[in-house]
Motif scaffolding. Structure first.
Motif, PDB file in Angstrom:
ATOM      1  N   ILE A 169      27.393  -4.734  52.810  1.00  0.00           N
ATOM      2  CA  ILE A 169      26.205  -4.123  52.226  1.00  0.00           C
ATOM      3  C   ILE A 169      25.949  -4.747  50.862  1.00  0.00           C
ATOM      4  O   ILE A 169      26.889  -5.041  50.116  1.00  0.00           O
ATOM      5  N   ARG A 170      24.681  -4.994  50.578  1.00  0.00           N
ATOM      6  CA  ARG A 170      24.286  -5.611  49.316  1.00  0.00           C
ATOM      7  C   ARG A 170      23.253  -4.722  48.634  1.00  0.00           C
ATOM      8  O   ARG A 170      22.213  -4.397  49.216  1.00  0.00           O
ATOM      9  N   ILE A 171      23.575  -4.321  47.401  1.00  0.00           N
ATOM     10  CA  ILE A 171      22.702  -3.439  46.633  1.00  0.00           C
ATOM     11  C   ILE A 171      22.529  -4.033  45.235  1.00  0.00           C
ATOM     12  O   ILE A 171      23.503  -4.461  44.606  1.00  0.00           O
ATOM     13  N   ALA A 172      21.299  -4.064  44.750  1.00  0.00           N
ATOM     14  CA  ALA A 172      21.019  -4.514  43.384  1.00  0.00           C
ATOM     15  C   ALA A 172      21.096  -3.309  42.448  1.00  0.00           C
ATOM     16  O   ALA A 172      20.472  -2.276  42.707  1.00  0.00           O
ATOM     17  N   VAL A 173      21.872  -3.445  41.376  1.00  0.00           N
ATOM     18  CA  VAL A 173      22.125  -2.331  40.448  1.00  0.00           C
ATOM     19  C   VAL A 173      21.993  -2.840  39.012  1.00  0.00           C
ATOM     20  O   VAL A 173      22.037  -4.044  38.765  1.00  0.00           O
ATOM     21  N   THR A 174      21.858  -1.927  38.075  1.00  0.00           N
ATOM     22  CA  THR A 174      21.792  -2.342  36.678  1.00  0.00           C
ATOM     23  C   THR A 174      23.179  -2.726  36.176  1.00  0.00           C
ATOM     24  O   THR A 174      24.201  -2.325  36.749  1.00  0.00           O
ATOM     25  N   ALA A 175      23.227  -3.486  35.086  1.00  0.00           N
ATOM     26  CA  ALA A 175      24.509  -3.884  34.502  1.00  0.00           C
ATOM     27  C   ALA A 175      25.324  -2.665  34.090  1.00  0.00           C
ATOM     28  O   ALA A 175      26.557  -2.639  34.244  1.00  0.00           O
ATOM     29  N   HIS A 176      24.656  -1.627  33.586  1.00  0.00           N
ATOM     30  CA  HIS A 176      25.331  -0.397  33.189  1.00  0.00           C
ATOM     31  C   HIS A 176      25.998   0.270  34.384  1.00  0.00           C
ATOM     32  O   HIS A 176      27.170   0.667  34.322  1.00  0.00           O
ATOM     33  N   ASP A 177      25.264   0.370  35.503  1.00  0.00           N
ATOM     34  CA  ASP A 177      25.815   1.015  36.692  1.00  0.00           C
ATOM     35  C   ASP A 177      26.923   0.170  37.312  1.00  0.00           C
ATOM     36  O   ASP A 177      27.909   0.708  37.837  1.00  0.00           O
ATOM     37  N   LEU A 178      26.787  -1.140  37.247  1.00  0.00           N
ATOM     38  CA  LEU A 178      27.824  -2.023  37.758  1.00  0.00           C
ATOM     39  C   LEU A 178      29.119  -1.836  36.975  1.00  0.00           C
ATOM     40  O   LEU A 178      30.206  -1.713  37.555  1.00  0.00           O
ATOM     41  N   ALA A 179      29.012  -1.807  35.646  1.00  0.00           N
ATOM     42  CA  ALA A 179      30.199  -1.657  34.804  1.00  0.00           C
ATOM     43  C   ALA A 179      30.907  -0.335  35.052  1.00  0.00           C
ATOM     44  O   ALA A 179      32.137  -0.251  34.948  1.00  0.00           O
ATOM     45  N   ASN A 180      30.160   0.699  35.408  1.00  0.00           N
ATOM     46  CA  ASN A 180      30.763   2.001  35.686  1.00  0.00           C
ATOM     47  C   ASN A 180      31.421   2.056  37.060  1.00  0.00           C
ATOM     48  O   ASN A 180      32.318   2.878  37.278  1.00  0.00           O
ATOM     49  N   THR A 181      30.993   1.198  37.976  1.00  0.00           N
ATOM     50  CA  THR A 181      31.482   1.242  39.352  1.00  0.00           C
ATOM     51  C   THR A 181      32.699   0.361  39.577  1.00  0.00           C
ATOM     52  O   THR A 181      33.589   0.704  40.364  1.00  0.00           O
ATOM     53  N   VAL A 182      32.772  -0.768  38.895  1.00  0.00           N
ATOM     54  CA  VAL A 182      33.859  -1.723  39.114  1.00  0.00           C
ATOM     55  C   VAL A 182      35.244  -1.103  38.923  1.00  0.00           C
ATOM     56  O   VAL A 182      36.138  -1.326  39.744  1.00  0.00           O
ATOM     57  N   PRO A 183      35.487  -0.312  37.869  1.00  0.00           N
ATOM     58  CA  PRO A 183      36.829   0.285  37.727  1.00  0.00           C
ATOM     59  C   PRO A 183      37.225   1.157  38.911  1.00  0.00           C
ATOM     60  O   PRO A 183      38.395   1.195  39.296  1.00  0.00           O
ATOM     61  N   LEU A 184      36.267   1.849  39.507  1.00  0.00           N
ATOM     62  CA  LEU A 184      36.552   2.704  40.654  1.00  0.00           C
ATOM     63  C   LEU A 184      36.973   1.868  41.860  1.00  0.00           C
ATOM     64  O   LEU A 184      37.950   2.190  42.548  1.00  0.00           O
ATOM     65  N   LEU A 185      36.252   0.772  42.110  1.00  0.00           N
ATOM     66  CA  LEU A 185      36.597  -0.099  43.235  1.00  0.00           C
ATOM     67  C   LEU A 185      37.955  -0.757  43.018  1.00  0.00           C
ATOM     68  O   LEU A 185      38.743  -0.897  43.953  1.00  0.00           O
ATOM     69  N   ARG A 186      38.223  -1.149  41.784  1.00  0.00           N
ATOM     70  CA  ARG A 186      39.518  -1.763  41.480  1.00  0.00           C
ATOM     71  C   ARG A 186      40.643  -0.747  41.688  1.00  0.00           C
ATOM     72  O   ARG A 186      41.700  -1.071  42.257  1.00  0.00           O
ATOM     73  N   ALA A 187      40.435   0.483  41.238  1.00  0.00           N
ATOM     74  CA  ALA A 187      41.458   1.516  41.396  1.00  0.00           C
ATOM     75  C   ALA A 187      41.730   1.818  42.858  1.00  0.00           C
ATOM     76  O   ALA A 187      42.839   2.219  43.223  1.00  0.00           O
ATOM     77  N   GLY A 188      40.732   1.599  43.710  1.00  0.00           N
ATOM     78  CA  GLY A 188      40.907   1.852  45.133  1.00  0.00           C
ATOM     79  C   GLY A 188      41.591   0.736  45.882  1.00  0.00           C
ATOM     80  O   GLY A 188      41.861   0.873  47.071  1.00  0.00           O
ATOM     81  N   GLY A 189      41.866  -0.368  45.193  1.00  0.00           N
ATOM     82  CA  GLY A 189      42.552  -1.476  45.841  1.00  0.00           C
ATOM     83  C   GLY A 189      41.637  -2.506  46.440  1.00  0.00           C
ATOM     84  O   GLY A 189      42.092  -3.404  47.162  1.00  0.00           O
ATOM     85  N   CYS A 190      40.322  -2.429  46.178  1.00  0.00           N
ATOM     86  CA  CYS A 190      39.394  -3.429  46.684  1.00  0.00           C
ATOM     87  C   CYS A 190      39.636  -4.760  45.975  1.00  0.00           C
ATOM     88  O   CYS A 190      39.906  -4.788  44.766  1.00  0.00           O
ATOM     89  N   ALA A 191      39.538  -5.855  46.698  1.00  0.00           N
ATOM     90  CA  ALA A 191      39.668  -7.180  46.104  1.00  0.00           C
ATOM     91  C   ALA A 191      38.330  -7.580  45.508  1.00  0.00           C
ATOM     92  O   ALA A 191      37.317  -7.627  46.215  1.00  0.00           O
ATOM     93  N   LEU A 192      38.300  -7.858  44.204  1.00  0.00           N
ATOM     94  CA  LEU A 192      37.058  -8.120  43.494  1.00  0.00           C
ATOM     95  C   LEU A 192      36.955  -9.581  43.086  1.00  0.00           C
ATOM     96  O   LEU A 192      37.948 -10.204  42.699  1.00  0.00           O
ATOM     97  N   GLN A 193      35.724 -10.083  43.135  1.00  0.00           N
ATOM     98  CA  GLN A 193      35.468 -11.427  42.622  1.00  0.00           C
ATOM     99  C   GLN A 193      34.012 -11.495  42.167  1.00  0.00           C
ATOM    100  O   GLN A 193      33.180 -10.698  42.607  1.00  0.00           O
ATOM    101  N   PRO A 194      33.680 -12.445  41.273  1.00  0.00           N
ATOM    102  CA  PRO A 194      32.295 -12.547  40.807  1.00  0.00           C
ATOM    103  C   PRO A 194      31.360 -12.935  41.942  1.00  0.00           C
ATOM    104  O   PRO A 194      31.719 -13.729  42.815  1.00  0.00           O
ATOM    105  N   ALA A 195      30.165 -12.367  41.916  1.00  0.00           N
ATOM    106  CA  ALA A 195      29.126 -12.773  42.859  1.00  0.00           C
ATOM    107  C   ALA A 195      28.374 -13.959  42.271  1.00  0.00           C
ATOM    108  O   ALA A 195      28.351 -14.157  41.052  1.00  0.00           O
TER     109      ALA A 195
END
Length: 313
Positions: free
Chosen positions: A220-246
């Protein structure tokens, strides 16, 4: 499931330490997103919701093709003091929820508003995610318990949630854990537990997906504001998701079998962009279905791609 208004009511004030963690989130989006926690995967894509234009929402609601393609329903739900009507495409473990502009209260009613729920599969694992968030510097994750009313006015505990913040521009991301009380209520029409502590997505969703082509949301691909992105990334990281820059600006999170791409954009460009789905069986030919201002391409093979347009002119 849209529950922001209740969250804001029960958690209106955040601590200074949390604010600091959120303000630094834009930095962590880039500096830490190539790392995945060693403790393992706890959170998996559950569902996403999006507010789309009226033309497309109406076309989705009345599409005969979608009723054949997926376990599709238009359902009105009451929970946590709110009532909402969504258009649902449900798979084996994952689903998608679509709203028309104006369906929801306040700023949630605006085109481009969206949300993402990631959930645990075993009872008690949301507490582990909470501790991981605190280890990242999110001192006081925002907690909320959602209930559901099956029509008798008696709320049934449904699921617990955590967020990094209780305010956002247009995108609401949260982690959740289904509750035993909900599974125990026969009106929930859920499956028996496959093992002790089973609060899985597969147990929550019905097996009617087997009668249709759509199996699950794989990307799934969703466009979000930088503020909302910054608030979401820590949650995904805490859940064990593998993160990388788009590519461009944003983050790609691989959460189990589903890839989540969040592109960083101005608010006016925010919203659902694309959903990829696996199929229960391969199809020989390519089928293209125009649904309002969106296009669903099914096949060839065992994959479908649904692309959504930006804000209407």
């Amino acid at each position: 499931m849209v529950i922001r208004r209740m969250i804001m009511a029960v958690a209106a004030v955040l601590t200074v330490s949390l604010t600091g963690a959120v303000e630094s989130g834009a930095q962590t989006v880039r500096t830490g997103e190539n790392q995945s926690p060693s403790a393992g995967q706890l959170l998996f894509y559950n569902h996403a919701y999006a507010v789309i234009d009226k033309q497309t929402a109406d076309a989705v609601e009345h599409s005969g093709y979608l009723r054949d393609f997926a376990n599709f329903e238009v359902r009105t739900t009451t929970g946590g003091g709110l009532t909402w009507t969504g258009r649902y495409l449900k798979g084996r473990e994952t689903y998608l929820e679509l709203f028309r502009v104006g369906d929801l209260p306040g700023q949630d009613a605006e085109f481009g508003s969206a949300g993402l729920a990631v959930s645990v599969e075993r009872s008690g694992e949301l507490a582990k995610v909470t501790e991981r968030l605190r280890a990242q510097g999110v001192a006081n994750p925002v907690k909320y318990r959602q209930t559901r009313d099956f029509g008798d006015g008696v709320p049934v505990p449904w699921f617990d949630t955590i967020r990094t913040v209780n305010q956002y521009n247009a995108f609401d991301g949260w982690a959740m854990e289904y509750l035993p009380e909900y599974f125990a209520d026969p009106r929930s029409k859920t499956e028996p537990a496959a093992h002790p502590g089973d609060v899985s997505r597969e147990r929550f969703l019905p097996d009617d997906y087997q009668k249709h082509l759509m199996r699950d949301v794989t990307s799934i691909r969703i466009a979000v504001t930088a503020h909302d992105l910054a608030n979401t990334v820590p949650l995904l990281r805490a859940g064990g998701c593998a993160l990388q820059p788009a590519a461009g600006a944003g983050t790609v999170a691989r959460c189990g079998a589903t890839t989540i791409r969040l592109d960083s954009v101005p608010r006016a460009q925010a919203g659902l962009r694309q959903v990829e789905m696996s199929l229960n069986r391969a199809v020989a030919n390519r089928h293209e279905e125009r649904i309002g201002r969106s296009t669903l391409v099914v096949g060839p093979g065992s994959r479908a791609v649904w692309t959504f347009g930006g804000a209407p002119a």
